[in-house]
Motif scaffolding. Structure first.
Motif, PDB file in Angstrom:
ATOM      1  N   UNK A 191      34.488   4.312  59.376  1.00 27.06           N
ATOM      2  CA  UNK A 191      32.758   3.765  59.778  1.00 27.06           C
ATOM      3  C   UNK A 191      31.822   5.117  60.638  1.00 27.06           C
ATOM      4  N   UNK A 192      32.546   5.692  61.407  1.00 28.38           N
ATOM      5  CA  UNK A 192      32.326   6.563  62.256  1.00 28.38           C
ATOM      6  C   UNK A 192      31.655   8.012  61.497  1.00 28.38           C
ATOM      7  N   UNK A 193      32.804   8.275  60.141  1.00 30.29           N
ATOM      8  CA  UNK A 193      31.758   9.501  59.518  1.00 30.29           C
ATOM      9  C   UNK A 193      30.095   8.439  59.006  1.00 30.29           C
TER      10      UNK A 193
ATOM     11  N   UNK B 193      28.772  -6.188  52.419  1.00 26.91           N
ATOM     12  CA  UNK B 193      27.249  -6.496  52.491  1.00 26.91           C
ATOM     13  C   UNK B 193      26.662  -5.045  52.691  1.00 26.91           C
ATOM     14  N   UNK B 194      27.442  -4.318  53.313  1.00 22.44           N
ATOM     15  CA  UNK B 194      26.371  -2.858  53.727  1.00 22.44           C
ATOM     16  C   UNK B 194      26.457  -2.221  51.736  1.00 22.44           C
ATOM     17  N   UNK B 195      27.820  -2.650  51.624  1.00 21.84           N
ATOM     18  CA  UNK B 195      27.493  -2.209  49.541  1.00 21.84           C
ATOM     19  C   UNK B 195      26.707  -2.337  48.989  1.00 21.84           C
ATOM     20  N   UNK B 199      23.617  -1.027  47.589  1.00 19.73           N
ATOM     21  CA  UNK B 199      23.551  -1.046  45.124  1.00 19.73           C
ATOM     22  C   UNK B 199      22.010  -1.235  45.506  1.00 19.73           C
ATOM     23  N   UNK B 200      21.507  -2.574  45.359  1.00 19.50           N
ATOM     24  CA  UNK B 200      20.167  -3.041  45.639  1.00 19.50           C
ATOM     25  C   UNK B 200      19.959  -2.431  46.241  1.00 19.50           C
ATOM     26  N   UNK B 201      19.463  -0.843  47.153  1.00 21.70           N
ATOM     27  CA  UNK B 201      18.332  -0.112  47.485  1.00 21.70           C
ATOM     28  C   UNK B 201      18.174   0.975  45.993  1.00 21.70           C
ATOM     29  N   UNK B 202      18.955   1.073  45.885  1.00 18.55           N
ATOM     30  CA  UNK B 202      18.897   1.715  45.055  1.00 18.55           C
ATOM     31  C   UNK B 202      17.900   1.923  43.976  1.00 18.55           C
TER      32      UNK B 202
END
Lengths: 202, 202
Positions: A191-193, B193-195, B199-202
DNA sequence: TGCTATTGCGCAATTC
DNA sequence: CGAATTGCGCAATAGC
């Protein structure tokens, strides 16, 4: 889980087999011995010592004397500790003493006074009845004690067994925990990276 | 850690205080009783039954007979089980026995044959010496047994204590583990979620 | 008060 | 042979 219920049943029994327990053993030897020194003499006077066959049994009567001395239950009273001192508690066995006897001043007061206080006559049917009842009680009590000992041993054994299982479980959990912690720390780094990367890319 | 070393020291003692243990208690009562029935008779013959003061002590001599029957150690041999059967173990004390006694056929063979096999004469100095030595040994042995029992109890108590600590430790570790697992699952969700967001933002 | 339960002890048999 | 164990009965006494 299984082992728990198995163990607990035995422990149940074990626990229930200790009624009063503590007071008798240790306290008795002390308390009753000090208390005895006051009462015993009267007891002695009123029992035996002038029986029909006079001085029946070497065991019983003199032991009264021993016990009165309050030292009889020392592991090695007389000959075991060499021949030094301690004139006490060696004066049992009048039977043998019939030849050479030391009428210690402690015993004299009990030896005289062959008062016809109506000792319970060892020939008495009532005496035998009492004795027999007591013998039964003694056997019962000892049997109980034996069972108690066995159960305590079993209990100890099972607890030890259970202990090992618990220790293994702990090792397992610890291992698992370490693994998770490691994973988590990896995630942290990751996460940090990512965060760093994201910031630098902006 | 501390408690471990503390416990183990006691257990050390405890372990070392059981030499053979098993064979004596249970097996003896059986083995020696069946074995006794063959030997005892000769033993009986060669001891007492015609002592200087004739029948000193009710205890020792007759008990031989009881024990021979191989039933004496039953918790409640005679009178306790009602008045039925089992003529055994009540026939001690010839003194009293002179009145009513059932000479069970089992006892007869031992009662006769008062062969003058040279009993060890209870007045003998050597006899007394032996007795005294044995008495000392007995006291010693019993003392040992008592200590052994106490140690077993202590061992059991400490094991139980240790057990509780271990269980608490397990609970603690489990709790910790759950927490970490929960955190991890959160991270998973977060990552997912982040993933998805990425993806959706791409 | 009397009876049972416990306990220490000595004895004898047996084991070690 | 001698010490260690063990079952047992006895007596004192604790406990109810």
């Amino acid at each position: 889980m299984m082992s728990d219920s198995r163990v607990s049943s035995v422990i149940q029994e074990w626990v229930s087999s200790f009624p009063g327990q503590v007071h008798s053993q240790t306290l008795n030897s002390v308390a009753s011995n000090s208390a005895a020194s006051t009462n015993q003499m009267t007891q002695m006077d009123m029992i035996s010592y002038g029986q029909s066959q006079g001085m029946i049994r070497g065991g019983g009567d003199d032991r009264g004397a021993e016990q009165m001395m309050g030292l009889s239950y020392l592991p090695y009273p007389p000959s075991c500790l060499g021949s030094a001192a301690s004139p006490v508690s060696t004066n049992h066995h009048q039977s043998h003493a019939s030849t050479q006897q030391d009428f210690s001043p402690f015993l004299l007061p009990t030896l005289r006074a062959p008062v016809t206080k109506r000792s319970i006559s060892k020939d008495s049917a009532e005496y035998r009845l009492r004795r027999e009842r007591n013998n039964i009680a003694v056997r019962k009590s000892r049997d109980k004690a034996r069972r108690r000992i066995v159960m305590t041993q079993q209990r100890a054994g099972q607890l030890q067994e259970e202990n090992q299982k618990l220790q293994m479980r702990i090792a397992q959990l610890t291992q698992e925990l370490d693994t998770l912690k490691h994973i988590l720390s990896q995630r942290h780094l990751q996460a940090a990276e990512e965060g760093a990367a994201g910031q630098s890319s902006i």
